[in-house]
Design an enzyme around this catalytic site. Structure first.
Site, PDB file in Angstrom:
ATOM      1  CE  LYS A  27      -3.800   2.169   2.585  1.00 35.55           C
ATOM      2  NZ  LYS A  27      -4.731   2.022   3.739  1.00 35.55           N
TER       3      LYS A  27
ATOM      4  CB  SER B   3      -9.169   2.292   5.013  1.00 36.03           C
ATOM      5  OG  SER B   3      -8.342   2.206   6.144  1.00 36.03           O
TER       6      SER B   3
ATOM      7  CB  SER C  45      -7.424   4.402   2.182  1.00 36.95           C
ATOM      8  OG  SER C  45      -6.872   3.722   3.302  1.00 36.95           O
TER       9      SER C  45
END
Length: 387
Positions: free
Chosen positions: A71, A152, A128
């Site tokens: 990520k 997220s 996210s």
């Protein structure tokens, strides 16, 4: 994933061959999907060669040669990524996250445009950890890192039809220091999740699968947690998945106790804004009833209620999200986090697994929540049945 690492360790295949194949999948698929902000072909091959050399020298690498995506928030410096790399994983690149230009965070952005949901390109993958979920769902990599401070990791896992765990908050806290989040991983199934967590969170183990699981657990279903507005079809699909777990002998669904939490919006934002600026944008209004104001013990009350519930049953089951994936124009007034962020406030571990699909063919997630530090029982509840 475990079989792949074993093949590399036995030198039946080479990490460079595995990395080359993964890079080809990324190259072929990401122009459409946009899961990656950066792809690292040269670095990936360098790391793969180092893995092969270490294996040849007799070094034991439990995840030798396994391709991963990391990520963008945290990249390879996050705790979870560092542990995976030390175990022999090979990073393919950085996955998309929101740009920060909107008040909603359930999307991902790249220089080529927004990340697409693998099931329907007109929809968002969630966020996210948007690109991480999309890359795993599309089969580019078997494993990706994520973080979860309001859902997220779990929301994109649910909307992309993969598995995602937010551990107990204190196991792998996020770097913000607000106490709301934890780092985690996304995988295709529970077996891969356990393989990764044996490396990422050995202190929380031993991690269990169905063949080593204890007796069936007691669970209570809550479609709304007492405050959320949930689409009927989403709740129905998730509930049928819970019934499948009961039919498989993994758990027994109880009718009590009833879960009645308050909407955690004000408490969540108060905790978020108590750390240093810049403050994150507020989510759209949920239209829920008034909540406890910051400082009146709302987070303590929620934790106490969950502890009371989990003193009577082992698990709380809910849909992971209240709605299907929204379009690239955003969720509007819908609260995508409404079923996840309570457990960021209380710190309880929460696992999302694929529950089924809407009539439009969009994935639905089932969320399983258990007691603090009992994360290791969650994969065993679903392995071989839902994931």
């Amino acid at each position: 994933m475990a079989h792949l690492a074993e093949q590399v360790r036995r030198r039946e295949t080479r990490a460079v061959s595995v990395a080359r194949a993964a890079l080809e999948r990324v190259t072929n698929g990401d122009d459409h999907l946009r899961a990656f902000q950066e792809v690292w072909p040269q670095h990936s091959m360098e790391v793969a060669r180092e893995v092969d050399a270490a294996v040849k020298a007799g070094t034991h690498l439990p995840m030798a040669g396994v391709p991963i995506a990391v990520k963008a928030w945290g990249r390879t410096e996050s705790t979870v990524a560092r542990r995976l790399l030390a175990a022999g994983c090979v990073p393919m690149g950085v996955t998309s996250v929101p740009s920060g230009r909107t008040s909603w965070q359930t999307w991902g952005t790249t220089a080529r445009g927004p990340t697409r949901n693998p099931w329907d390109g007109t929809r968002s993958p969630g966020g996210s950890s948007a690109g991480s979920a999309a890359a795993v769902a599309a089969g580019m990599v078997p494993l990706a890192t994520g973080g979860d401070s309001a859902g997220s990791l779990r929301i994109p896992a649910a909307w992309c039809g993969v598995v995602g765990l937010k551990p107990t908050n204190t196991w792998l806290p996020t770097s913000r220091g607000d106490g709301l989040g934890a780092q985690g991983v996304l995988t295709r199934d529970a077996g891969d999740l356990v393989t990764a967590l044996d490396v990422v969170l050995p202190e929380a183990g031993p991690w269990l699968l169905a063949d080593t699981a204890p007796a069936p657990r007691t669970a209570v279903w809550s479609g709304t947690l007492g405050y959320a507005s949930v689409e009927h079809e989403i709740a129905a699909v998730a509930y049928q998945a819970a019934r499948r777990l009961e039919g498989a002998g993994r758990l027994h669904l109880c009718t009590e106790p009833v879960v009645r939490l308050d909407d955690p919006s004000e408490v969540w934002h108060a905790k978020r804004e108590a750390v240093s600026p810049p403050s994150p944008p507020r989510s759209p209004s949920s239209g829920a009833s008034p909540v406890r104001a910051a400082g009146t013990g709302g987070d303590d009350a929620a934790a106490a209620h969950m502890e009371a519930v989990l003193s009577e049953v082992d698990l709380v089951l809910t849909p992971t999200t209240p709605t299907p994936p929204h379009g690239h124009d955003g969720p509007g007034e819908r609260m995508s986090v409404s079923l996840t962020w309570s457990f960021n406030v209380t710190g309880h571990p929460a696992l999302t697994v694929p529950a089924g699909f809407t009539t439009d063919g969009l994935p639905v997630g089932l969320q399983l929540v258990t007691r603090h530090s009992q994360d290791s029982v969650l994969p065993a509840m679903v392995s071989g049945v839902l994931a």
